[in-house]
Each structure stands twice: as structure tokens, then as C-alpha cells.
Design an enzyme around this catalytic site. Structure first.
Site, PDB file in Angstrom:
ATOM      1  N   GLY A 131       0.557  -1.026   0.041  1.00  0.00           N
ATOM      2  CA  GLY A 131       0.127   0.342   0.110  1.00  0.00           C
ATOM      3  C   GLY A 131       0.731   1.771  -0.427  1.00  0.00           C
ATOM      4  N   ILE A 346     -22.195  21.025  15.492  1.00  0.00           N
ATOM      5  CA  ILE A 346     -22.114  22.143  14.942  1.00  0.00           C
ATOM      6  C   ILE A 346     -23.887  21.482  15.419  1.00  0.00           C
ATOM      7  CG2 ILE A 346     -23.173  24.390  14.212  1.00  0.00           C
ATOM      8  CD1 ILE A 346     -20.121  24.921  13.863  1.00  0.00           C
ATOM      9  N   GLY A 349     -27.300  15.982  17.780  1.00  0.00           N
ATOM     10  CA  GLY A 349     -27.953  15.345  17.630  1.00  0.00           C
ATOM     11  C   GLY A 349     -28.412  14.802  16.134  1.00  0.00           C
ATOM     12  N   GLU A 372      -4.058   8.445  -2.535  1.00  0.00           N
ATOM     13  CA  GLU A 372      -3.244   8.799  -3.231  1.00  0.00           C
ATOM     14  C   GLU A 372      -2.411   9.565  -2.375  1.00  0.00           C
ATOM     15  OE1 GLU A 372      -5.115   8.966  -5.752  1.00  0.00           O
ATOM     16  OE2 GLU A 372      -3.897   9.750  -6.418  1.00  0.00           O
TER      17      GLU A 372
HETATM   18  C1  LIG Z   1     -11.892   4.994  -0.866  1.00  0.00           C
HETATM   19  C2  LIG Z   1     -10.828   4.690  -1.194  1.00  0.00           C
HETATM   20  C3  LIG Z   1     -10.338   4.954  -2.693  1.00  0.00           C
HETATM   21  C4  LIG Z   1      -9.037   4.615  -3.099  1.00  0.00           C
HETATM   22  N1  LIG Z   1      -9.178   3.860  -4.849  1.00  0.00           N
HETATM   23  C5  LIG Z   1      -7.406   3.906  -5.058  1.00  0.00           C
HETATM   24  C6  LIG Z   1      -7.392   3.950  -6.204  1.00  0.00           C
HETATM   25  O1  LIG Z   1      -7.846   4.004  -7.291  1.00  0.00           O
HETATM   26  N2  LIG Z   1      -6.209   3.245  -6.630  1.00  0.00           N
HETATM   27  C7  LIG Z   1      -5.025   3.128  -5.833  1.00  0.00           C
HETATM   28  O2  LIG Z   1      -3.411   2.001  -6.559  1.00  0.00           O
HETATM   29  N3  LIG Z   1      -5.340   2.988  -4.615  1.00  0.00           N
HETATM   30  C8  LIG Z   1      -6.063   2.931  -4.140  1.00  0.00           C
HETATM   31  N4  LIG Z   1      -6.828   3.354  -2.890  1.00  0.00           N
HETATM   32  C9  LIG Z   1      -5.633   2.641  -1.793  1.00  0.00           C
HETATM   33  C10 LIG Z   1      -5.131   3.565  -1.148  1.00  0.00           C
HETATM   34  O3  LIG Z   1      -3.968   3.957  -1.828  1.00  0.00           O
HETATM   35  C11 LIG Z   1      -4.358   3.218   0.047  1.00  0.00           C
HETATM   36  O4  LIG Z   1      -5.041   2.064   0.685  1.00  0.00           O
HETATM   37  C12 LIG Z   1      -3.485   3.834   0.914  1.00  0.00           C
HETATM   38  O5  LIG Z   1      -1.933   3.892   0.030  1.00  0.00           O
HETATM   39  C13 LIG Z   1      -2.868   3.679   2.175  1.00  0.00           C
HETATM   40  O6  LIG Z   1      -2.345   1.450   1.393  1.00  0.00           O
HETATM   41  P1  LIG Z   1      -3.316   0.769   2.726  1.00  0.00           P
HETATM   42  O7  LIG Z   1      -4.023   0.641   3.195  1.00  0.00           O
HETATM   43  O8  LIG Z   1      -2.399  -0.375   2.617  1.00  0.00           O
HETATM   44  O9  LIG Z   1      -2.462   0.996   4.174  1.00  0.00           O
HETATM   45  P2  LIG Z   1      -0.751   0.929   5.252  1.00  0.00           P
HETATM   46  O10 LIG Z   1       0.239   1.213   3.743  1.00  0.00           O
HETATM   47  O11 LIG Z   1      -0.694  -0.933   5.266  1.00  0.00           O
HETATM   48  O12 LIG Z   1      -0.797   1.824   5.764  1.00  0.00           O
HETATM   49  C14 LIG Z   1      -1.529   1.208   7.432  1.00  0.00           C
HETATM   50  C15 LIG Z   1      -1.396   3.209   7.951  1.00  0.00           C
HETATM   51  O13 LIG Z   1       0.087   2.640   8.103  1.00  0.00           O
HETATM   52  C16 LIG Z   1       0.679   4.230   8.224  1.00  0.00           C
HETATM   53  N5  LIG Z   1       2.040   4.036   7.641  1.00  0.00           N
HETATM   54  C17 LIG Z   1       2.898   3.832   6.549  1.00  0.00           C
HETATM   55  N6  LIG Z   1       3.761   3.639   6.035  1.00  0.00           N
HETATM   56  C18 LIG Z   1       3.880   4.446   7.345  1.00  0.00           C
HETATM   57  C19 LIG Z   1       4.727   5.220   7.304  1.00  0.00           C
HETATM   58  N7  LIG Z   1       6.428   4.970   6.686  1.00  0.00           N
HETATM   59  N8  LIG Z   1       5.488   5.761   8.629  1.00  0.00           N
HETATM   60  C20 LIG Z   1       3.860   6.101   8.742  1.00  0.00           C
HETATM   61  N9  LIG Z   1       3.116   6.169   8.798  1.00  0.00           N
HETATM   62  C21 LIG Z   1       3.257   4.796   7.876  1.00  0.00           C
HETATM   63  C22 LIG Z   1      -0.117   4.398   7.141  1.00  0.00           C
HETATM   64  O14 LIG Z   1      -0.019   6.161   6.770  1.00  0.00           O
HETATM   65  C23 LIG Z   1      -1.550   3.860   7.594  1.00  0.00           C
HETATM   66  O15 LIG Z   1      -1.804   5.317   8.095  1.00  0.00           O
HETATM   67  C24 LIG Z   1      -7.948   3.827  -2.168  1.00  0.00           C
HETATM   68  C25 LIG Z   1      -7.564   3.901  -1.084  1.00  0.00           C
HETATM   69  C26 LIG Z   1      -9.242   4.291   0.014  1.00  0.00           C
HETATM   70  C27 LIG Z   1      -9.663   4.341   1.345  1.00  0.00           C
END
Ligand SMILES: Cc1cc2nc3c(=O)[nH]c(=O)nc-3n(C[C@H](O)[C@H](O)[C@H](O)COP(=O)(O)OP(=O)(O)OC[C@H]3O[C@@H](n4cnc5c(N)ncnc54)[C@H](O)[C@@H]3O)c2cc1C
Length: 393
Positions: A131, A346, A349, A372
Site C-alpha cells: 500500500g 454544530i 444530535g 493518493e
Molecule cells: C476510498 C479509497 C479509494 C482508493 N482508490 C485507489 C485507487 O483508485 N487506486 C489505487 O491504487 N489505490 C487506491 N486506494 C488505496 C490507497 O491508496 C491505499 O489504501 C493507501 O495508499 C494506503 O495503503 P494501505 O491501505 O495498504 O495502508 P498501509 O500502507 O498498510 O498503512 C497503514 C497505516 O500505516 C501508516 N504508515 C505506513 N507506512 C508508514 C510510514 N513509513 N511512516 C508512518 N506511517 C506509515 C499509514 O499512513 C496508515 O495509517 C484507495 C483507498 C481508499 C480507501
């Protein structure tokens, strides 16, 4: 004050009208039913919004990020979900815009601009095990003679089940890390492109979020965008371009919640006076409005810099703009979360019920802090840029 060109003002007025006349009346129902709003996509098609990123000869505005931000912001004021459908489509086009050759562009753009058919694009980067750390992607490209075979699974892909074109990233050689990554495009009807499970989400209801499985999909050189090994730069350039638009989406959601909360505070009477007459409420509204304006300024500053075409192929890393782009996304998303939460407060409930739109806006705002690149990742990008000048000292 942000000053827009005449072109951007016209685009803004059209988007504002479409948002009020066509999307606002549907927003609540889309959130309640979760059905993908094809009627709204048809409106986008008629208005040319699906072509926004395309060159002028295809009815577009030549990748103009400010126009994308303006349209996304206006739509997000009334429906985060409808703005996300359009935004994810635009992001899907960006790898083509950044690095495809002329015949690839002609092919993909002609499909999107087809006068009758609707073609939505999806951007496929995220994987179950990759991710935030997208460079560890496992989706593989294997070269055999004139062909490439694509195998792997992408997840959480917006527009996944409704798209007919997918841009994505896979590695030719995981040992090369980012240098082994290639960008590609595939179409829905290629054998081996499988739409996987659909996610049940907190917000952005009505958008489609699915897995995309590539099961030995046969590609040719014509499907590879840019050179082999250039995929990581293309992915990062895409995110640099798209982050201000996510910021604009967050600003739109926040503005929609602020406008609703302010009107509610003006009409709601407690203790014999309007909520708007309580200093505590006034301070909340003033802070919300100030944060929204600050976020908007960051968004359009980054967008205008990007419109100076720093993303052209020979300058693909867009160093310098990446920090501003990340700031615009991160700050606006945090503002959207705070402002929508305060808007619920604001309304008291009633704000917590589905009779009013602010709870939907709060759920939608949360997504902008995650996709993103999460807001933690944006902070890493910003800090890295700040410390870059000290390297070697
Ligand atoms: C509604 C929605 C639409 C989406 N649409 C797309 C799309 O069209 N195409 C696509 O490719 N993806 C899409 N995504 C995926 C999205 O880009 C990923 O969910 C996001 O990049 C985070 O990856 P993850 O969910 O695997 O979280 P993880 O990478 O597992 O992260 C989990 C938590 O750990 C934190 N974390 C991870 N690494 C670090 C670090 N080095 N330092 C500090 N904190 C860290 C993260 O910030 C997060 O809070 C979508 C997600 C959602 C929710």
C-alpha cells in the site's frame, strides 16, 4: 484571493451549475443505495468532464490541473462520491498523459472521447501487500519473445468494476526494486483481466472499490507506457499531479459542510437565540472558514505550478512541486476531516443522523486522508524535500 483565468472561471461556473442542478438532488440517494450513479457519469460525459485531461483536439484542456481541481471542488461540495468517480478517472489517464507514445495516446484518448461510448479509466497501484510501500509491488510482468505476461492482484481500485481501461504498474524484476517497475495499460476485455471482490466502505458510497486480478494477461510492447523500468517515475509523477486534485476534493467537501453548518446555525434557536449568536459557535465557524480558505490557497498554488508543465517527460520527477503538491493534499484532507466533524457538532444530535448531509460529508472526508498516499506518507514527502538540501553536508 485566488485569481482564475477566464477559462477556469467558465469551467468553474459550468461545474457549479451541474453540481447544483444534477448532482445535489441525487447525493443523498446515491449514499443510501450505494448504486453506481451511471446517470451522473452520463452528465459528466455530456459536459466533457471525462475528457478534461485530454488534448484540445479530443475536446479536453490538455492536462490542465487547475481545471481538474475546479471541477472536482465544485462537485465535492455536494457529493464526495461523484467527485471521486471523476477524480479517479482523471488519475487513471495521467500515466498515459505523462509518458505514453503518440500512437498509445491516440488510441486511449480516442476511446475516452468516443462520441457515444462511455469509457472510464481506473488507476491500479495498490496491492494487498504493497500500500504505502508501493515499490514492493508483487504484480509481475514476464517477457517472452514479443509478449509480456501480466500476473498479480491489485486492490482498492476506485472505478475498478466500471472501468474499461486500466493503467497500472508491475515489476519485471523485483530485485531491481523501483528500477524494475513498468507502467502499462490494459482493457477490461483482455483475457485474464478479472474483477475481484468489491469493498464495503465507510464513505464515498456509490463509488466502486474493487480488486483487479491479472491472470496471465498477454500484453505487447504497445501496452507498455514509457520505457521498461520507468514505471516508478511515472507512478510518482502521477501522484504529484493528482494530489492537488485530492486537495481540491477535500476543500469541496469541507466547504459543503461549512455552508450547511453556517445556515443551520443561523436558523436553529436554543436558549431563545440563534446558535449563530453564541460566541462559541461563531469561533468554530470562523476557524472552519479560515482553514478552508488556507487549504484552497495551497491547492491552487500547487495546481498552477503544475500547469507550468513541470511534469513533461524530460522533467518527470517534478522536484520541488512534489512538496507543495503533498502539502496541498495533506493539509486539505486534515481540514476536511476537522471541518466536517465540527459541522456535525454544530448540528448536534441532528448532525449525527442521516437526515442531514454532514455525517455523509464526515465519512467522505476520511477517505481523503488515506488515498493518493496517506497523510503520513505526505508528511514523509514534505520532510524529505526539506532535508534534501542538507544531504552531503
Ligand atoms: C476510498 C479509497 C479509494 C482508493 N482508490 C485507489 C485507487 O483508485 N487506486 C489505487 O491504487 N489505490 C487506491 N486506494 C488505496 C490507497 O491508496 C491505499 O489504501 C493507501 O495508499 C494506503 O495503503 P494501505 O491501505 O495498504 O495502508 P498501509 O500502507 O498498510 O498503512 C497503514 C497505516 O500505516 C501508516 N504508515 C505506513 N507506512 C508508514 C510510514 N513509513 N511512516 C508512518 N506511517 C506509515 C499509514 O499512513 C496508515 O495509517 C484507495 C483507498 C481508499 C480507501
Amino acid at each position: 484571493m485566488i485569481s482564475f483565468s477566464e477559462k477556469h472561471n467558465i469551467v468553474k461556473q459550468i461545474a457549479e451549475r451541474i453540481a447544483k442542478e444534477k448532482i445535489l438532488p441525487r447525493a443523498k440517494e446515491i449514499d443510501e443505495t450505494g448504486a453506481f450513479p451511471w446517470d451522473i457519469v452520463e452528465v459528466f460525459k455530456r459536459q466533457g468532464f471525462l475528457n478534461l485531461m485530454l488534448p484540445e483536439k479530443f475536446g479536453g484542456l490538455d492536462g490542465d490541473i487547475t481545471s481538474l481541481c475546479v471541477v472536482v471542488e465544485e462537485i465535492a461540495k455536494v457529493s464526495g462520491a461523484c467527485s471521486l468517480i471523476l477524480l479517479a478517472h482523471a488519475v487513471g489517464i495521467m500515466p498515459v498523459m505523462i509518458a505514453a507514445n503518440d500512437s498509445q495516446k491516440e488510441y486511449v484518448y480516442s476511446k475516452i472521447a468516443h462520441p457515444e461510448e462511455i469509457h472510464i479509466v481506473a488507476f491500479c497501484l495498490t496491492e494487498p501487500e504493497a500500500g504505502s510501500d508501493a515499490s514492493h509491488m508483487r504484480t509481475r510482468l514476464t517477457k517472452e519473445g514479443d509478449y509480456y505476461y501480466l500476473n498479480g492482484k491489485k486492490c482498492m481500485i476506485t472505478n475498478g468494476a466500471v472501468a474499461s481501461i486500466f493503467t497500472g504498474f508491475a515489476t519485471l524484476n523485483p530485485k531491481l526494486r523501483t528500477k524494475g517497475i513498468c507502467a502499462f495499460f490494459v482493457e477490461k476485455d483482455y483475457p485474464g483481466v478479472i474483477i475481484g471482490k468489491s469493498e464495503k466502505k465507510m464513505g464515498m458510497i456509490g463509488t466502486d472499490l474493487t480488486e483487479i486480478i491479472f491472470d496471465n494477461v498477454r500484453l505487447t510492447k504497445d501496452n507498455i507506457i514509457g520505457d521498461e523500468g520507468q514505471g516508478w517515475d511515472i507512478a510518482m509523477s502521477t501522484l504529484n499531479l493528482s494530489r492537488p486534485a485530492v486537495g481540491a476534493q477535500a476543500v469541496g467537501i469541507a466547504q459543503g459542510a461549512l455552508d450547511f453548518a453556517a445556515e443551520y446555525a443561523w436558523k436553529r434557536v436554543q436558549f431563545g437565540q440563534k446558535l449563530a449568536d453564541f460566541e462559541g459557535i461563531q469561533f468554530m465557524i470562523a476557524d472552519m472558514a479560515t482553514h478552508v480558505e488556507a487549504a484552497r490557497a495551497l491547492v491552487y498554488d500547487a495546481a498552477q505550478l503544475l500547469d507550468m508543465k513541470v511534469y513533461e517527460r524530460d522533467k518527470m520527477s517534478a522536484i520541488g512541486v512534489d512538496k507543495l503538491s503533498a502539502m496541498a493534499k495533506m493539509y486539505s484532507a486534515d481540514v476536511a476531516m476537522k471541518v466536517t466533524t465540527d459541522a456535525v457538532q454544530i448540528l448536534g444530535g441532528y448532525g449525527y443522523t442521516k437526515d442531514y448531509p454532514v455525517e455523509r460529508m464526515m465519512r467522505d472526508a476520511k477517505a481523503t486522508q488515506i488515498y493518493e498516499g496517506t497523510n503520513q506518507i505526505q508528511r514523509i514527502v514534505i520532510a524529505r524535500d526539506i532535508f534534501r538540501k542538507f544531504i552531503g553536508t
